[in-house]
Design a protein around this motif. Structure first.
Motif, PDB file in Angstrom:
ATOM      1  N   VAL A  91      39.896  12.544 -49.149  1.00 18.08           N
ATOM      2  CA  VAL A  91      39.239  11.592 -48.255  1.00 18.08           C
ATOM      3  C   VAL A  91      39.939  11.526 -46.895  1.00 18.08           C
ATOM      4  N   THR A  92      41.255  11.733 -46.876  1.00 19.57           N
ATOM      5  CA  THR A  92      41.997  11.700 -45.608  1.00 19.57           C
ATOM      6  C   THR A  92      41.591  12.858 -44.708  1.00 19.57           C
ATOM      7  N   PHE A  93      41.568  14.065 -45.241  1.00 19.48           N
ATOM      8  CA  PHE A  93      41.218  15.240 -44.427  1.00 19.48           C
ATOM      9  C   PHE A  93      39.745  15.228 -44.044  1.00 19.48           C
ATOM     10  N   MET A  94      38.877  14.814 -44.968  1.00 18.57           N
ATOM     11  CA  MET A  94      37.447  14.803 -44.664  1.00 18.57           C
ATOM     12  C   MET A  94      37.126  13.780 -43.584  1.00 18.57           C
ATOM     13  N   GLY A  95      37.739  12.615 -43.652  1.00 15.09           N
ATOM     14  CA  GLY A  95      37.480  11.599 -42.637  1.00 15.09           C
ATOM     15  C   GLY A  95      37.871  12.071 -41.247  1.00 15.09           C
ATOM     16  N   TYR A  96      39.023  12.714 -41.144  1.00 19.62           N
ATOM     17  CA  TYR A  96      39.465  13.198 -39.835  1.00 19.62           C
ATOM     18  C   TYR A  96      38.589  14.350 -39.354  1.00 19.62           C
ATOM     19  N   TRP A  97      38.185  15.236 -40.259  1.00 15.48           N
ATOM     20  CA  TRP A  97      37.304  16.348 -39.879  1.00 15.48           C
ATOM     21  C   TRP A  97      35.972  15.830 -39.332  1.00 15.48           C
ATOM     22  N   ALA A  98      35.455  14.767 -39.930  1.00 13.62           N
ATOM     23  CA  ALA A  98      34.131  14.272 -39.551  1.00 13.62           C
ATOM     24  C   ALA A  98      34.125  13.511 -38.233  1.00 13.62           C
ATOM     25  N   TYR A  99      35.206  12.782 -37.928  1.00 17.89           N
ATOM     26  CA  TYR A  99      35.170  11.881 -36.776  1.00 17.89           C
ATOM     27  C   TYR A  99      36.258  12.155 -35.741  1.00 17.89           C
ATOM     28  N   GLY A 100      37.190  13.045 -36.040  1.00 18.34           N
ATOM     29  CA  GLY A 100      38.213  13.407 -35.070  1.00 18.34           C
ATOM     30  C   GLY A 100      39.056  12.229 -34.631  1.00 18.34           C
ATOM     31  N   SER A 101      39.354  12.191 -33.351  1.00 21.53           N
ATOM     32  CA  SER A 101      40.227  11.138 -32.822  1.00 21.53           C
ATOM     33  C   SER A 101      39.546   9.774 -32.776  1.00 21.53           C
ATOM     34  N   GLU A 102      38.243   9.733 -33.114  1.00 21.38           N
ATOM     35  CA  GLU A 102      37.515   8.462 -33.142  1.00 21.38           C
ATOM     36  C   GLU A 102      37.575   7.804 -34.517  1.00 21.38           C
ATOM     37  N   THR A 103      38.294   8.401 -35.448  1.00 21.74           N
ATOM     38  CA  THR A 103      38.388   7.831 -36.797  1.00 21.74           C
ATOM     39  C   THR A 103      39.076   6.471 -36.742  1.00 21.74           C
ATOM     40  N   SER A 104      38.496   5.497 -37.431  1.00 21.36           N
ATOM     41  CA  SER A 104      39.059   4.144 -37.409  1.00 21.36           C
ATOM     42  C   SER A 104      40.121   3.991 -38.494  1.00 21.36           C
TER      43      SER A 104
END
Length: 474
Positions: free
Chosen positions: A306-319
């Protein structure tokens, strides 16, 4: 706690003076006391002549009862708590792809190693050390006992502050899905979360009593991790190219990177390993090692995903709370947020249990959990503790900053600095020159990292405190 049976056999002390001295020497060596410090008392127990002022008290809670598999799930509950929904934003965003992936893998390996050191000292000196402070006090003395207890209390209190912020954020996320009037603010939901945690703490008397709740916790974890992973994957496939650059000014980047390093160690460590190990059945060390291997293999995979997928999907905009980023059916997001809230209530109880154990033991709260005195005590004491925790959570609801500060001021010292130094002192007669240098290197390195991370975390909290008022609605 009773010593191991071979220590209490009286016949080894019935020989002549020379045989008695030899028996004492062999016992001291076996129990890993430095030669000359192991003393056999008249009760047939081995004592250390410089640790006589530290005694291990009885406990009001249940110990030596749980299988390694149940203990493994206790550890996995901590590592896959709702905190994992923040790691994309609090670890990956400040570190980027290379720093984040390498950092997580290194943190996993180093954390397993450090926890292994502590686990192997659980029966050091012929005693089971069921509390972290007992182990430190036995090795160093009375002052270290108090210092370790203080560090551990700060560590667990700040972790619990973060859990209540998480639980409140999950409840608010559900509210926002159905209402956009902003009548209910985050502090209100934090208060509701604190109330729920208080009710659960009153109903569950000790750590071993979780049992079926660990199965519920695993189910809740899988729900919000699968939902977060799946919806982030869908969003990532349909989204335009993302920006993966590390945000902030040059100076700001330095502090956020250091803070993210503290978040890395925070992600994997409990700061209460001896307390968890106290619940496992004998053979204690071997079973605890199985639980640790379970935690750091099977247990880390959902968190990685979930950590890698979240960053892949939203980049630097991840909350700092991934479920605020994902798009999907309202009922799915609602279910995931409710599961995150419920799992947080269970996980907080694990990290509050050392404080509960201390208070229950101190005031003699034993016997039936439903006895009027015992129930009243839990309502007043545990309810009061969680009320204070909830108040602090509502005052400063900066989740990422609290993760950094917790990692800096308590997780680094407890899990890495103290673990390496205790092992060095306890095993010094058995370590080679290179092994001793290795442990000293770890002590110095992690001390420097702890100091730097503490400065960075305090700076972030100060910056955010000037931006937001107390009881901020984030």
């Amino acid at each position: 706690m009773e010593p191991r049976s071979h220590l209490s056999s009286p016949q080894i002390f019935d020989s002549g003076e020379e045989e008695e001295k030899e028996a004492r020497r062999l016992l001291a060596e076996e129990m890993e006391f430095p030669e000359g410090n192991g003393v056999v008392g008249g009760d047939g127990k081995v004592h250390s002549d410089y640790h006589l002022d530290i005694e291990m008290p009885d406990t009001a809670h249940q110990i030596s009862h749980d299988s390694w598999f149940q203990v493994g799930f206790v550890l996995t509950t901590g590592i896959n708590s709702a905190y994992v929904l923040g790691y994309s934003g609090t670890i990956m965003v400040p570190l980027g792809w290379v720093g984040g992936v390498v950092g997580l893998i290194l943190a996993t390996m180093i954390s397993l190693y450090a926890n292994t050191l502590v686990a192997k000292l659980h029966e050091f000196g012929g005693k089971r050390h069921i509390r972290y402070r007992d182990l430190a006090g036995f090795i160093y003395g009375k002052n270290a006992y108090a210092l370790t207890w203080g560090l551990q209390y700060v560590n667990l209190f700040m972790i619990n502050v973060g859990y209540i912020i998480l639980a409140g954020s999950a409840l608010k996320a559900v509210y926002v899905l159905f209402r956009d009037d902003n009548d209910m603010k985050l502090p209100y939901f934090i208060a509701l979360a604190g109330l729920a945690c208080g009710v659960f703490a009153i109903c569950i008397p000790h750590l071993s009593a979780l049992r079926i709740w660990l199965a519920f916790s695993t189910f809740f974890s899988l729900v919000y991790i699968v939902v977060g992973f799946s919806l982030a994957l869908k969003d990532g496939i349909n989204a335009p190219p993302r920006d993966y650059s590390i945000p902030g000014t040059k100076v700001g980047k330095i502090f956020t990177i250091i803070g993210a390093a503290a978040n890395l160690v925070f992600a994997f460590n409990t700061g209460m390993l001896p307390e968890i190990q106290a619940t496992v059945r004998p053979p204690v060390v071997q079973n605890m090692m199985k639980a640790l291997y379970f935690q750091f293999t099977v247990g880390v995979l959902p968190m990685y995903a979930v950590t890698f997928m979240g960053y892949w999907a939203y980049g630097s905009e991840t909350s700092a709370y991934l479920l605020n980023n994902v798009k999907g059916p309202i009922w799915v997001k609602t279910f995931a947020n409710i599961c995150a809230f419920l799992q947080t209530v269970i996980a907080l109880h694990i990290f509050a249990s050392p404080m509960y154990e201390y208070l229950d033991t101190k005031f003699g709260i034993k016997g039936s959990a439903l006895a009027v005195r015992n129930l009243s005590f839990r309502i007043l004491v545990r309810g009061g503790y969680l009320a204070i925790t909830s108040l602090v959570s509502a005052l400063l609801p900066f989740l990422g900053d609290f993760m950094s500060l917790t990692g800096a001021v308590s997780t680094f010292p407890l899990t890495f600095i103290l673990a390496n130094h205790m092992y060095l002192i306890a095993k010094k007669n058995r370590l080679s020159f290179l092994q001793k240098k290795w442990h000293w290197l770890n002590v110095v390195l992690f001390s420097a990292m702890s100091a730097a991370a503490a400065v960075a975390a305090v700076r972030l909290i100060v910056v955010h405190s000037t931006t937001y008022d107390v009881f901020a609605d984030l």
